[in-house]
Scaffold this motif. Structure first.
Motif, PDB file in Angstrom:
ATOM      1  N   LEU A 138      -0.870   4.117  79.968  1.00  0.00           N
ATOM      2  CA  LEU A 138       0.014   5.232  79.741  1.00  0.00           C
ATOM      3  C   LEU A 138      -0.839   5.941  78.751  1.00  0.00           C
ATOM      4  CD1 LEU A 138       2.650   6.634  80.107  1.00  0.00           C
ATOM      5  CD2 LEU A 138       3.564   5.345  78.273  1.00  0.00           C
ATOM      6  N   VAL A 173      -3.443   8.059  80.881  1.00  0.00           N
ATOM      7  CA  VAL A 173      -2.798   8.916  81.956  1.00  0.00           C
ATOM      8  C   VAL A 173      -2.583  10.361  81.067  1.00  0.00           C
ATOM      9  CG1 VAL A 173      -1.061   9.381  83.232  1.00  0.00           C
ATOM     10  CG2 VAL A 173      -2.196   7.306  83.633  1.00  0.00           C
ATOM     11  N   LEU A 174      -1.996  10.018  79.920  1.00  0.00           N
ATOM     12  CA  LEU A 174      -1.379  11.265  79.049  1.00  0.00           C
ATOM     13  C   LEU A 174      -2.531  12.023  78.283  1.00  0.00           C
ATOM     14  CD1 LEU A 174       2.217   9.924  77.956  1.00  0.00           C
ATOM     15  CD2 LEU A 174       1.491  11.015  80.075  1.00  0.00           C
ATOM     16  N   MET A 178      -7.670   9.804  84.468  1.00  0.00           N
ATOM     17  CA  MET A 178      -6.173   9.673  84.697  1.00  0.00           C
ATOM     18  C   MET A 178      -5.818   8.748  85.814  1.00  0.00           C
ATOM     19  SD  MET A 178      -4.667  13.592  84.302  1.00  0.00           S
ATOM     20  CE  MET A 178      -3.019  12.872  84.634  1.00  0.00           C
ATOM     21  N   VAL A 233      -7.883  18.735  83.644  1.00  0.00           N
ATOM     22  CA  VAL A 233      -6.275  18.908  84.007  1.00  0.00           C
ATOM     23  C   VAL A 233      -5.803  20.042  83.286  1.00  0.00           C
ATOM     24  CG1 VAL A 233      -5.797  16.659  84.955  1.00  0.00           C
ATOM     25  CG2 VAL A 233      -5.721  16.973  82.499  1.00  0.00           C
ATOM     26  N   ASP A 234      -6.223  20.301  81.925  1.00  0.00           N
ATOM     27  CA  ASP A 234      -5.793  21.504  81.146  1.00  0.00           C
ATOM     28  C   ASP A 234      -6.482  22.796  81.607  1.00  0.00           C
ATOM     29  OD1 ASP A 234      -8.055  20.416  80.111  1.00  0.00           O
ATOM     30  OD2 ASP A 234      -7.747  20.670  78.228  1.00  0.00           O
ATOM     31  N   GLY A 255      -4.954  24.820  85.539  1.00  0.00           N
ATOM     32  CA  GLY A 255      -3.818  25.784  85.524  1.00  0.00           C
ATOM     33  C   GLY A 255      -4.403  27.372  84.991  1.00  0.00           C
ATOM     34  N   ARG A 289       1.865  24.445  83.566  1.00  0.00           N
ATOM     35  CA  ARG A 289       1.169  24.518  84.669  1.00  0.00           C
ATOM     36  C   ARG A 289       0.036  23.381  83.962  1.00  0.00           C
ATOM     37  NH1 ARG A 289      -0.817  30.563  86.241  1.00  0.00           N
ATOM     38  NH2 ARG A 289      -1.565  30.467  83.994  1.00  0.00           N
ATOM     39  N   ASN A 290       0.382  22.627  83.242  1.00  0.00           N
ATOM     40  CA  ASN A 290      -0.707  21.521  82.774  1.00  0.00           C
ATOM     41  C   ASN A 290       0.002  20.225  83.153  1.00  0.00           C
ATOM     42  OD1 ASN A 290      -1.922  19.465  81.440  1.00  0.00           O
ATOM     43  ND2 ASN A 290      -2.290  20.744  79.917  1.00  0.00           N
ATOM     44  N   GLN A 318      -0.601  17.192  82.703  1.00  0.00           N
ATOM     45  CA  GLN A 318      -0.402  16.242  81.859  1.00  0.00           C
ATOM     46  C   GLN A 318       0.620  16.278  80.899  1.00  0.00           C
ATOM     47  OE1 GLN A 318      -4.311  15.826  79.710  1.00  0.00           O
ATOM     48  NE2 GLN A 318      -4.481  13.785  80.524  1.00  0.00           N
ATOM     49  N   ARG A 319       0.957  17.572  80.690  1.00  0.00           N
ATOM     50  CA  ARG A 319       2.182  17.872  79.777  1.00  0.00           C
ATOM     51  C   ARG A 319       3.481  17.440  80.726  1.00  0.00           C
ATOM     52  NH1 ARG A 319       0.521  22.842  77.043  1.00  0.00           N
ATOM     53  NH2 ARG A 319      -0.846  22.073  75.559  1.00  0.00           N
ATOM     54  N   ALA A 340       3.627  15.183  82.848  1.00  0.00           N
ATOM     55  CA  ALA A 340       3.980  13.806  82.648  1.00  0.00           C
ATOM     56  C   ALA A 340       4.315  13.331  81.462  1.00  0.00           C
ATOM     57  CB  ALA A 340       2.443  13.009  82.885  1.00  0.00           C
ATOM     58  N   THR A 341       3.760  13.881  80.246  1.00  0.00           N
ATOM     59  CA  THR A 341       4.246  13.518  79.091  1.00  0.00           C
ATOM     60  C   THR A 341       5.711  13.690  78.637  1.00  0.00           C
ATOM     61  OG1 THR A 341       2.159  14.243  78.153  1.00  0.00           O
ATOM     62  CG2 THR A 341       3.837  13.747  76.467  1.00  0.00           C
ATOM     63  N   ALA A 346       7.520  10.836  80.621  1.00  0.00           N
ATOM     64  CA  ALA A 346       7.341   9.597  79.924  1.00  0.00           C
ATOM     65  C   ALA A 346       8.389   9.514  78.693  1.00  0.00           C
ATOM     66  CB  ALA A 346       5.960   9.534  79.327  1.00  0.00           C
ATOM     67  N   ILE A 347       8.444  10.638  77.926  1.00  0.00           N
ATOM     68  CA  ILE A 347       9.478  10.797  76.767  1.00  0.00           C
ATOM     69  C   ILE A 347      10.702  10.542  77.488  1.00  0.00           C
ATOM     70  CG2 ILE A 347      10.565  12.204  75.200  1.00  0.00           C
ATOM     71  CD1 ILE A 347       7.471  13.484  74.955  1.00  0.00           C
ATOM     72  N   VAL A 353      11.303   7.133  78.169  1.00  0.00           N
ATOM     73  CA  VAL A 353      11.568   6.210  77.045  1.00  0.00           C
ATOM     74  C   VAL A 353      12.823   6.416  76.163  1.00  0.00           C
ATOM     75  CG1 VAL A 353      10.734   5.819  74.556  1.00  0.00           C
ATOM     76  CG2 VAL A 353       8.993   5.781  76.480  1.00  0.00           C
ATOM     77  N   ASN A 377      -3.367  16.495  73.602  1.00  0.00           N
ATOM     78  CA  ASN A 377      -2.116  15.770  73.963  1.00  0.00           C
ATOM     79  C   ASN A 377      -2.019  14.416  73.261  1.00  0.00           C
ATOM     80  OD1 ASN A 377       0.697  16.118  74.645  1.00  0.00           O
ATOM     81  ND2 ASN A 377      -0.166  15.223  77.093  1.00  0.00           N
ATOM     82  N   LEU A 424       0.641  12.489  70.722  1.00  0.00           N
ATOM     83  CA  LEU A 424       1.794  12.182  71.290  1.00  0.00           C
ATOM     84  C   LEU A 424       1.584  10.998  72.441  1.00  0.00           C
ATOM     85  CD1 LEU A 424       4.526  13.373  71.395  1.00  0.00           C
ATOM     86  CD2 LEU A 424       3.855  14.924  73.234  1.00  0.00           C
ATOM     87  N   LEU A 446       3.545   7.423  72.228  1.00  0.00           N
ATOM     88  CA  LEU A 446       4.196   7.029  73.699  1.00  0.00           C
ATOM     89  C   LEU A 446       3.455   5.593  74.127  1.00  0.00           C
ATOM     90  CD1 LEU A 446       4.827  10.225  75.741  1.00  0.00           C
ATOM     91  CD2 LEU A 446       6.673   8.519  74.860  1.00  0.00           C
TER      92      LEU A 446
END
Lengths: 100, 571, 166
Positions: free
Chosen positions: A18, A21-22, A30, A93-94, A97, B547-548, B550-551, B553-554, B557-558, B561, C91, C94, C98
């Motif tokens: 996890l 991935v994040l 990822m 990925v960042d 966009g 537009r990210n 990963q964000r 997905a975060t 996930a939050i 949880v 990120n 965080l 998680l």
């Protein structure tokens, strides 16, 4: 062998996956995180199958299915990553966009 | 009456209205007393605000309604000749009909809210008609001024209606008056608010300034406003609601003071004008104050009687003034003079009108002014209306005003008809459509005096005073001295307008500055706060719209949880 | 503690450690190679849990093909400005929280539910027994799965081709 050993290993691998991935910037990595999480699931399936001594081998058969699906998933995922790379010349990925 | 052909529709419309009102109102005129028999009132007046017409005419209202439609019809006929070729004649004629309808709504209802609607529609109509010649800045300014001043005063009427409703639990005049007969309540508040309302509508000091400035309106309209509709509504209302505030010494004294100041002021200013129409306007202000004097001294019937007679002769004078203006092309007195021979009919009828204004027996003006003076004199013993001393002061002021009235009426008469004429002009008598109404009104000036009461002592005194005024002016005229004298403060109309121009804007500026401060400091805090809040919220929310991948997905996930934790905790 | 348990624990430590290295390594290819170690250790765990066939499939499919695929993908997408590409993003804190929360939550659930249970290894998952189960009880899902694989194959080709056509 205590059942808890593989279960706790699976939980730890899932958490690491996890995190991957994040947190990883690279889209391919990822996908690797996703593979780790799938492996954690597989561990659980096999552990419960062995513990339950199932006549149909449900857990192990499902593990085979999962591995198959994981292979399909990573095949498709990498195809998408390649298409993405051809489109915007990056797979961070960042940054994907930003340019749009 | 050639022009009548083109405009017969509007005249016919007005005539139909007049006939309908006559059929309705004439039987009510002869009911006993000023308010008629209150027992004839509708049995259960509506307790809540409603707009049901509640048609009901007390005798005084019936008289005023007849006066209004009568003068309205004459004005409409007169206008076909006076204004028939004006490009906006059609709207003009229709607004007159609307004006009359509004006046009928005011006098013909017992529902205060309907009365208010009529009252406001009249304000609108007067605005439209005064500003009929809107291509001139003067007309626009006069119309706006009339509208604004009367609007301010209308606030008093709204508040008065609300107070009446709160006090007596009904918005029906008759219901309120029946309740007040058992004991009036809140009479001072109601009376003062009504006083403010009528001060604006009937142009009493200090809200009188709009009436002279309304002169740019077409002359027939001036006649209509001054005689039958706009200003009459104020006097009518004050008289109609008189039982509601009759026992309040404060209100009656205030009304007496206002009336005294206004009558003297109006007469003085009428004396110094160089413009016939404007002089007549100030004369109206002064005469209206006479009516209020009668009401303040506890005799509203004398007030409305004088309103009727004044309506007739002032309409006569204004319509005659329109004839003169049409002949010489201006309303300035210097442009007139020597018109006696050229315009014989106008001369005769206007002479009658001036005689009525001056209070010369046997015109109706004499009798009704006599009644007013008598009412003021009667109040001197303190039985009704204002306190005795106030009434005596008011009587003296009224007599002085009578003197001045006779003087300025004579002055205007002399200057218009006898003074040497400016050279080189050819004037002709007005067409019959204009002269006809003058004759009708002149006859009415005499006819209405039939059966009027005559009070010996006051009558003789009033006649002497009036003759004195006439005599002084005629003596000055014959001794060759000029009749144009205008002390500076009077010529500037006492600077009241200038004070308004100075103080009201500065007060408004201060008030608006206060409002701006409150607005920017207190009120704007809410929008600004909400802006800051929504900005913060949107910044927070933009994290999930980044537009990210990963964000996203975060966040998912939050959410998973948290949901899991919640499910474990609550199960 | 039996030998099997001891070996399992060693494998578990290797698996978790190499997984952590794989997910934090700054070198892309190193990440992929550390993943190979992890997957191999997991395969060993399968073996210890009497799942022989699954363990070999794991080695063949994952270590043999998936990782090779990944390494090819990494090489194909090597970027000129890719110095930072291997790193983790902002990120990460965080994500770390998680991950720890998820692991602890799952572990706590497992401990609460299955403490004291033993795996006895009564049925060995040989190729024969798994094949028997697969082609008797699970034959229908197996066939459907082949359809899924075919679809994934076609999809991957279409995605790649449409990109190159442009």
């Amino acid at each position: 062998m205590p059942l808890l050993y593989p279960l706790l290993l699976a939980a730890a691998l899932f958490g690491v996956g996890l995190y991957g991935v994040l947190a990883r910037r690279n889209a391919v990595l990822m996908l690797l995180g996703v593979e780790l999480m799938l492996n954690a699931v597989n561990l659980n399936l096999v552990a419960f199958d062995a513990w339950f001594a199932d006549a149909m081998h449900t857990g192990q058969v499902l593990t085979l299915f999962t591995i198959t699906l994981a292979a399909a998933e990573i095949g498709l995922g990498l195809a998408i990553v390649l298409a993405l790379y051809r489109a915007v010349r990056t797979i961070d990925v960042d940054r994907v966009g930003e340019d749009v | 009456m050639r022009s009548l052909g083109r405009h017969w529709v509007y005249v016919a419309l007005t005539a139909a209205l007049a006939v309908a009102v006559a059929i309705w109102a004439i039987p009510k005129v002869d009911d006993h007393g000023f308010f008629g028999a209150l027992a004839a009132a509708p049995s259960s007046p509506p307790p809540l605000p409603s707009l049901s017409p509640d048609l009901f005419l007390v005798p005084a209202a019936a008289q005023i309604a007849l006066l209004a439609v009568g003068i309205g019809l004459l004005v409409q006929i007169y206008s076909t000749a006076y204004l028939g070729h004006h490009p906006r004649y059609r709207s003009y004629a229709l607004i007159i009909v609307l004006f009359l309808g509004a006046m009928l709504a005011v006098v013909g209802t017992s529902n205060l809210w309907v009365l208010l609607v009529g009252w406001e529609v009249m304000g609108l109509c007067s605005y439209l008609l005064i500003g009929h010649e809107w291509q001139t800045g003067e007309a626009r300014a006069g119309a706006a001024k009339a509208f604004l001043v009367t609007r301010i005063a209308d606030l008093g009427l709204v508040l008065a209606i609300l107070v009446i409703g709160e006090t007596y639990g009904t918005y029906d005049i008759i219901g309120a008056e029946l309740a007040a007969a058992d004991g009036a309540r809140s009479s001072t508040a109601i009376g003062l608010l009504v006083l403010v309302a009528v001060m604006g509508k009937s142009a009493q000091f200090p809200l009188h300034t709009w009436l002279p400035d309304a002169m740019p309106g077409p002359t027939p309209i001036t006649a209509l406003i001054h005689a039958a509709t706009m200003v009459a509504a104020g006097v009518y209302l004050a008289a109609r609601l008189f039982p509601l505030y009759a026992d309040s010494e404060v209100v009656l004294t205030a009304m007496a003071v206002v009336a005294g100041i206004t009558m003297l002021l109006g007469a003085l200013l009428a004396l110094v004008q160089t413009d016939l129409k404007r002089a007549l306007a100030w004369s109206t202000v002064s005469q209206l104050a006479f009516m209020f004097a009668a009401i303040a001294t506890g005799d509203p019937e004398a007030g409305t009687d004088h309103l009727l007679s004044h309506g007739v002769f002032k309409a006569l004078l204004f319509l005659g003034c329109g004839c003169l203006m049409r002949a010489v092309g201006s309303s300035a007195l210097s442009a007139m003079g020597g018109l006696r021979d050229r315009m014989p009919t106008t001369f005769v009828t206007m002479t009658i009108g001036f005689a009525a204004l001056a209070g010369i027996i046997p015109t109706v003006g004499f009798f009704t002014k006599d009644s007013v003076l008598h009412a003021v004199f009667e109040a001197g013993d303190g039985d009704q209306g204002v306190a005795g001393p106030v009434a005596y002061v008011l009587l003296v002021v009224a007599l002085v005003t009578s003197f001045l009235t006779a003087a300025y009426a004579t002055r205007l008469w002399v200057l218009a008809f006898f003074a040497p004429a400016p050279d080189g002009r050819a004037v002709h008598e007005a067409p019959r459509a204009m002269v006809g109404p003058l004759v009708v009104l002149a006859v009415a000036t005499f006819a209405l005096s039939i059966g009027q009461p005559f009070h010996h002592g006051i009558g003789v005194l009033g006649t002497l005073v009036a003759l004195g005024g006439v005599g002084v002016v005629l003596w000055r005229w014959h001794s060759g001295s000029a009749l144009d004298w205008s002390p500076r403060p009077l010529a500037a109309e006492l600077g009241i307008d200038r004070a308004y121009d100075h103080w009201i804007p500065s007060a408004a500026r201060m008030a608006s500055r206060g409002v701006i401060n409150v607005d920017s400091d207190a009120v704007d805090a809410y929008p600004r706060g909400s802006a800051v809040l929504s900005d913060a919220v949107s910044k927070g929310l933009s994290l999930v719209q980044s537009r990210n991948v990963q964000r996203y997905a975060t966040v998912i996930a939050i959410g998973v949880v948290l949901l899991t934790v919640a499910a474990v905790v609550w199960s | 503690m039996t030998l099997a348990e001891l070996v399992f624990l060693v494998l578990a430590v290797i698996a978790v450690g190499s997984a952590l290295l794989s997910m934090t390594s700054g070198q892309l290819v190193h990440s992929a190679l550390w993943l190979v170690v992890t997957l191999g250790a997991v395969a060993g765990c399968f073996l210890l849990m009497t799942a022989e066939f699954v363990a070999w499939v794991q080695v063949l499919v994952y270590v043999g093909s998936v990782v090779v695929l990944v390494i090819f993908a990494l090489m194909l997408t090597r970027q000129s400005t890719g110095e930072k590409s291997a790193e983790v993003t902002g990120n990460r804190w965080l994500a770390a929280i998680l991950g720890v929360v998820a692991a602890i939550g799952l572990g706590a659930t497992m401990i609460a539910g299955f403490r004291g249970e033993e795996i006895e290894g009564r049925r060995i998952g040989t190729a024969g027994s798994i094949g028997h189960a697969l082609f008797t009880d699970w034959v229908l899902p197996f066939e459907i799965l082949s359809g899924v694989l075919l679809a994934a194959l076609v999809g991957a080709i279409v995605i790649s081709r449409s990109g190159s056509d442009r």
